[in-house]
Design a protein around this motif. Structure first.
Motif, PDB file in Angstrom:
ATOM      1  N   PRO A  71       0.771  -1.300   0.071  1.00 41.06           N
ATOM      2  CA  PRO A  71       0.001   0.195   0.029  1.00 41.06           C
ATOM      3  C   PRO A  71       0.914   1.220  -0.022  1.00 41.06           C
ATOM      4  CG  PRO A  71      -0.701  -1.574   1.797  1.00 41.06           C
ATOM      5  CD  PRO A  71       0.276  -2.029   1.032  1.00 41.06           C
ATOM      6  N   ARG A  72       2.052   1.212   0.870  1.00 44.28           N
ATOM      7  CA  ARG A  72       2.848   2.455   0.810  1.00 44.28           C
ATOM      8  C   ARG A  72       3.507   2.748  -0.725  1.00 44.28           C
ATOM      9  NH1 ARG A  72       6.811   1.089   3.996  1.00 44.28           N
ATOM     10  NH2 ARG A  72       5.907  -0.785   4.419  1.00 44.28           N
TER      11      ARG A  72
ATOM     12  N   ALA B  76       0.684   4.336  -2.691  1.00 43.18           N
ATOM     13  CA  ALA B  76       0.149   5.675  -2.322  1.00 43.18           C
ATOM     14  C   ALA B  76       0.780   6.833  -3.075  1.00 43.18           C
ATOM     15  CB  ALA B  76       0.389   5.721  -0.843  1.00 43.18           C
ATOM     16  N   TYR B  77       1.907   6.359  -3.692  1.00 39.96           N
ATOM     17  CA  TYR B  77       2.606   7.257  -4.738  1.00 39.96           C
ATOM     18  C   TYR B  77       1.973   7.571  -5.702  1.00 39.96           C
ATOM     19  CZ  TYR B  77       6.941   7.526  -1.642  1.00 39.96           C
ATOM     20  OH  TYR B  77       7.740   7.826  -0.700  1.00 39.96           O
ATOM     21  N   ALA B  78       1.105   6.622  -6.336  1.00 40.72           N
ATOM     22  CA  ALA B  78       0.169   6.725  -7.442  1.00 40.72           C
ATOM     23  C   ALA B  78      -0.896   8.162  -7.280  1.00 40.72           C
ATOM     24  CB  ALA B  78      -0.404   5.489  -7.750  1.00 40.72           C
TER      25      ALA B  78
ATOM     26  N   GLU C 177      -5.608   4.308  -7.408  1.00 41.31           N
ATOM     27  CA  GLU C 177      -5.328   2.985  -6.952  1.00 41.31           C
ATOM     28  C   GLU C 177      -6.614   2.041  -8.003  1.00 41.31           C
ATOM     29  OE1 GLU C 177      -6.318   1.177  -3.543  1.00 41.31           O
ATOM     30  OE2 GLU C 177      -5.000  -0.285  -3.513  1.00 41.31           O
TER      31      GLU C 177
ATOM     32  N   ILE D  54     -12.235  -2.015  -7.235  1.00 46.89           N
ATOM     33  CA  ILE D  54     -12.191  -0.707  -6.902  1.00 46.89           C
ATOM     34  C   ILE D  54     -11.246   0.204  -8.098  1.00 46.89           C
ATOM     35  CG2 ILE D  54     -11.393   1.007  -5.324  1.00 46.89           C
ATOM     36  CD1 ILE D  54     -11.310  -0.793  -3.150  1.00 46.89           C
TER      37      ILE D  54
ATOM     38  N   TYR E 295     -13.364   7.735  -6.803  1.00 49.56           N
ATOM     39  CA  TYR E 295     -13.804   8.761  -5.746  1.00 49.56           C
ATOM     40  C   TYR E 295     -12.620   8.843  -4.801  1.00 49.56           C
ATOM     41  CZ  TYR E 295     -14.586   4.588  -2.902  1.00 49.56           C
ATOM     42  OH  TYR E 295     -14.620   3.336  -2.089  1.00 49.56           O
ATOM     43  N   GLY E 296     -11.599   8.144  -5.000  1.00 55.81           N
ATOM     44  CA  GLY E 296     -10.308   8.156  -3.883  1.00 55.81           C
ATOM     45  C   GLY E 296      -9.872   9.370  -3.366  1.00 55.81           C
TER      46      GLY E 296
ATOM     47  N   ARG F 202     -11.423   0.430   2.206  1.00 57.22           N
ATOM     48  CA  ARG F 202     -10.014   0.361   1.557  1.00 57.22           C
ATOM     49  C   ARG F 202      -9.711   1.704   0.904  1.00 57.22           C
ATOM     50  NH1 ARG F 202      -5.770  -3.154   0.000  1.00 57.22           N
ATOM     51  NH2 ARG F 202      -4.841  -1.777  -1.670  1.00 57.22           N
ATOM     52  N   SER F 203     -10.736   2.263  -0.030  1.00 55.62           N
ATOM     53  CA  SER F 203     -10.372   3.290  -0.739  1.00 55.62           C
ATOM     54  C   SER F 203     -10.116   4.457  -0.110  1.00 55.62           C
ATOM     55  CB  SER F 203     -11.855   3.536  -1.532  1.00 55.62           C
ATOM     56  OG  SER F 203     -11.516   2.609  -2.626  1.00 55.62           O
TER      57      SER F 203
ATOM     58  N   MET G 132      -6.781   4.378   1.210  1.00 55.85           N
ATOM     59  CA  MET G 132      -5.702   4.765   0.166  1.00 55.85           C
ATOM     60  C   MET G 132      -5.368   6.311   0.152  1.00 55.85           C
ATOM     61  SD  MET G 132      -3.786   2.103  -0.449  1.00 55.85           S
ATOM     62  CE  MET G 132      -2.810   3.004  -1.609  1.00 55.85           C
ATOM     63  N   ALA G 133      -6.747   6.863   0.134  1.00 53.04           N
ATOM     64  CA  ALA G 133      -6.877   8.338  -0.239  1.00 53.04           C
ATOM     65  C   ALA G 133      -6.004   8.835   0.798  1.00 53.04           C
ATOM     66  CB  ALA G 133      -8.330   8.545  -0.279  1.00 53.04           C
TER      67      ALA G 133
ATOM     68  N   MET H  88      -3.629   7.744   2.545  1.00 54.73           N
ATOM     69  CA  MET H  88      -2.341   7.340   2.371  1.00 54.73           C
ATOM     70  C   MET H  88      -1.667   8.225   1.134  1.00 54.73           C
ATOM     71  SD  MET H  88      -1.814   3.225   2.766  1.00 54.73           S
ATOM     72  CE  MET H  88       0.039   3.212   3.119  1.00 54.73           C
ATOM     73  N   ARG H  89      -2.250   8.423   0.188  1.00 55.91           N
ATOM     74  CA  ARG H  89      -1.971   9.244  -0.673  1.00 55.91           C
ATOM     75  C   ARG H  89      -1.639  10.654  -0.496  1.00 55.91           C
ATOM     76  NH1 ARG H  89      -4.848   6.124  -4.301  1.00 55.91           N
ATOM     77  NH2 ARG H  89      -6.818   7.317  -3.895  1.00 55.91           N
TER      78      ARG H  89
ATOM     79  N   THR I 257       1.474  10.914   1.741  1.00 52.02           N
ATOM     80  CA  THR I 257       2.648  10.568   0.976  1.00 52.02           C
ATOM     81  C   THR I 257       2.939  11.783   0.155  1.00 52.02           C
ATOM     82  OG1 THR I 257       1.996   8.386   0.770  1.00 52.02           O
ATOM     83  CG2 THR I 257       3.705   9.204  -1.015  1.00 52.02           C
TER      84      THR I 257
ATOM     85  N   ASP J  40       5.153   9.100   8.274  1.00 46.72           N
ATOM     86  CA  ASP J  40       5.495   7.724   8.267  1.00 46.72           C
ATOM     87  C   ASP J  40       4.634   6.954   9.596  1.00 46.72           C
ATOM     88  OD1 ASP J  40       7.096   7.644   6.042  1.00 46.72           O
ATOM     89  OD2 ASP J  40       9.075   7.878   6.972  1.00 46.72           O
TER      90      ASP J  40
ATOM     91  N   PHE K 141       2.064   3.885   8.688  1.00 47.53           N
ATOM     92  CA  PHE K 141       2.334   2.561   8.980  1.00 47.53           C
ATOM     93  C   PHE K 141       0.976   2.066   9.681  1.00 47.53           C
ATOM     94  CE2 PHE K 141       6.824   2.938   8.123  1.00 47.53           C
ATOM     95  CZ  PHE K 141       7.083   2.065   7.687  1.00 47.53           C
TER      96      PHE K 141
ATOM     97  N   GLU L 143      -1.509   1.470   7.047  1.00 42.69           N
ATOM     98  CA  GLU L 143      -1.245   0.292   6.444  1.00 42.69           C
ATOM     99  C   GLU L 143      -1.620  -1.144   7.570  1.00 42.69           C
ATOM    100  OE1 GLU L 143       2.946  -0.473   5.936  1.00 42.69           O
ATOM    101  OE2 GLU L 143       2.645  -1.916   4.421  1.00 42.69           O
TER     102      GLU L 143
ATOM    103  N   LEU M 119      -5.069  -1.618   6.854  1.00 40.90           N
ATOM    104  CA  LEU M 119      -5.385  -2.129   5.500  1.00 40.90           C
ATOM    105  C   LEU M 119      -4.967  -3.574   5.440  1.00 40.90           C
ATOM    106  CD1 LEU M 119      -3.707   0.358   2.776  1.00 40.90           C
ATOM    107  CD2 LEU M 119      -6.113  -0.369   3.065  1.00 40.90           C
TER     108      LEU M 119
END
Lengths: 242, 174
Positions: free
Chosen positions: A218-219, A222-224, A227, A237, A241-242, B119-120, B123-124, B126-127, B130, B145, B149, B152, B155
Motif C-alpha cells: 500500500p505504501r 500511495a505514490y500513484a 489505485e 475498485i 472517488y479516492g 480500503r479506498s 488509500m486516499a 495514504m496518498r 505521501t 510515516d 504505518f 497500512e 489495510l
C-alpha cells in the motif's frame, strides 16, 4: 441510501476532457481453465500514475503484460493513442514497445557485465542515438536520479535500491510516453523502496510519462495518482472517488 | 465502537427482546466487556425516540412485562448508511469495522463492498500523507510515516478479512 458512496466497477479516470493515452476494454484471458482476466476496462491518461494492486494470483501482473502488448488477450481491445495494439502482430507490438513504452522489473534486470552508465546507454543506441549523445544523456539521467557517483560501477557493486534507480534511468532515457513496472519495490526494504518510488514518480512527472505499476505494498501504491484493485481477474475498485 | 447502531443492526435481523438482544451483542462484540443491561434499555429508548425501532406489544405473565422491539424502515436505512459510510482512519477503527462487517453479513448486505469502500478511504489518506512528505523536513516525514504505518496495518486487516469473508459468512450463519 442517498449518502452511500458508489464505486466504479471499471477503472476510467475522472473525465478531464482529454482522450486517454491507453484504453483497454473487455479484457479476458485464460490460461487453460484458469481465468486470469475476466472483463477488465481501464483508461490511463497522459502523465497519469496508476497503481494496480491486489492479492497474489489476482491477475494484476497478467493485466500489466496485456496492456504492454507482451501478452495477447483472448477477448477485448487495447488502444494506445490511435493504434489498436491488440490488432498488431508480434513485430508491430515489439516496435511500439521499443518506441513508446519503458519497462522496469522487480529485480532491475540490468546487464551484469556492463556498468551503470552503459546499461542506460544501450536502449538509446538501439533507438538510433549517436554514441556520444547517448552517453551524455545517460550520465544526465544517472545524475538526475542521484547516481552520479555510481555510473562506473557494475550492477553487482550496487545496492538493490541503486540498481533499481539505474533501471528507472534506463527506462526513462528513451523518453517513453508510458512506463510499465511490475513490483518495482518488491525486493527492497522500506527506506530503499521509498527512495525508488520518490525518484520514479518525480522523474516520470517531470517527463510527463504515464506510469502503470503493480504492487502488493500500500505504501508504494500511495505514490500513484489512483489505485486500481484487481481481485479474481476483475477490477473491484477503480479509485474514482479516492 | 458505535454500540447504538450495532444494536440497531442486530434488530435488523428480526424483532427481539432486550435480553436476547444483549446476548447476541455479547456473543459477537462483548467478549472482553459484555454490555450492561441498563445500557441496552437506555439505548432502546433512544432508538425509539429517533423512530428507528418500535415496541411490538407487551406480554403479561408471571414475571415483569416483556416487550419485543422491531426495526423500522427508517432504522434499516440508518443501518445501511452506517455500514456504507467509510470511517475516518483512527486507532479505534478496527472494532467499528469489525462490527459493520458482522452486521452486514447478518443482514445479507454486501460486506465486501463496505471493505472496498473503507480500503479506498484509507488509500486516499495514504496518498495525502505521501504527498505531504514530498520536500518536507524530516520531522514531518517521520510523523507522516507513523500515520502511514498505522493505516497500512488497518489495510492489512481489511485485505485479510476480505479474503476470509466466505469463512466468516459461514460462521455468522451458524
Amino acid at each position: 441510501m442517498n449518502k452511500v458512496e458508489t464505486i466504479s466497477m471499471s477503472a476510467r479516470a475522472p473525465e478531464n476532457g482529454s482522450a486517454p493515452l491507453l484504453s483497454a476494454r473487455g479484457l479476458r484471458l485464460a490460461f487453460g481453465l484458469t481465468e486470469a482476466l475476466r472483463g477488465i476496462d481501464l483508461d490511463c491518461h497522459a502523465g497519469e500514475i496508476i497503481a494496480v494492486t491486489g492479492p497474489s494470483g489476482s491477475g494484476k501482473s497478467t493485466l500489466l503484460h496485456v496492456l504492454a502488448g507482451v501478452l495477447v488477450p483472448d477477448e477485448g481491445t487495447v488502444d494506445y493513442d490511435t493504434v489498436r495494439l491488440t490488432d498488431l502482430d508480434e513485430a508491430g507490438r515489439s516496435r511500439l514497445r521499443l518506441d513508446k513504452f519503458g519497462f522496469v522489473f522487480q529485480y532491475g534486470q540490468l546487464l551484469p557485465d556492463l556498468n551503470a552508465v552503459d546499461n542506460v546507454t544501450i536502449p538509446l543506441l538501439l533507438a538510433g542515438v549517436k554514441r556520444r549523445e547517448a552517453r551524455r544523456r545517460a550520465d544526465a539521467w544517472l545524475d538526475r536520479l542521484g547516481l552520479g557517483e555510481c555510473s562506473r560501477k557494475l550492477p553487482g557493486q550496487l545496492s538493490g535500491g541503486q540498481a533499481q534507480r539505474v533501471a528507472i534511468a534506463r527506462a526513462l532515457a528513451t523518453k517513453p510516453t508510458l512506463l510499465f513496472t511490475d513490483e518495482p519495490t518488491g525486493s527492497l526494504d522500506s527506506l530503499a523502496a521509498e527512495t525508488v518510488m520518490l525518484a520514479l514518480t518525480e522523474a516520470a512527472r517531470d517527463a510527463n510519462t504515464a506510469v502503470i505499476l503493480t504492487t502488493h505494498d500500500p505504501r508504494t501504491a500511495a505514490y500513484a495518482d489512483r489505485e486500481v484493485v484487481v481481485r479474481d481477474g476483475q477490477i473491484t475498485i477503480g479509485g474514482a472517488y479516492g | 465502537m458505535d454500540n447504538t447502531t450495532t444494536l440497531l443492526g442486530l434488530l435488523g435481523t428480526g424483532a427481539s427482546y432486550g435480553y436476547d438482544l444483549k446476548s447476541r451483542y455479547d456473543r459477537w462484540f462483548g467478549l472482553k466487556k459484555p454490555l450492561a443491561f441498563g445500557q441496552v434499555y437506555t439505548t432502546l429508548t433512544r432508538l425509539m425516540r429517533n423512530g428507528w425501532i418500535v415496541a411490538i406489544g407487551a406480554e403479561a405473565g408471571a414475571g415483569p412485562e416483556r416487550k419485543r422491539y422491531g426495526i423500522t424502515p427508517a432504522g434499516r436505512a440508518r443501518v445501511l448508511e452506517w455500514i456504507f459510510t467509510p470511517e475516518v482512519p483512527s486507532e479505534t477503527l478496527q472494532s467499528d469495522l469489525f462490527a459493520k462487517t458482522i452486521i452486514a453479513l447478518l443482514l445479507g448486505d454486501d460486506a465486501g463492498r463496505l471493505l472496498d469502500l473503507q480500503r479506498s478511504r484509507h488509500m486516499a489518506r495514504m496518498r495525502e500523507l505521501t504527498n505531504e512528505k514530498r520536500g518536507a523536513g524530516l520531522a514531518v516525514v517521520l510523523a507522516c510515516d507513523h500515520a502511514l504505518f498505522h493505516i497500512e496495518a488497518d489495510l492489512r486487516w481489511i485485505d485479510l478479512t476480505a479474503a476470509r469473508l466466505s469463512q466468516l459468512q459461514a460462521e455468522v450463519k451458524k
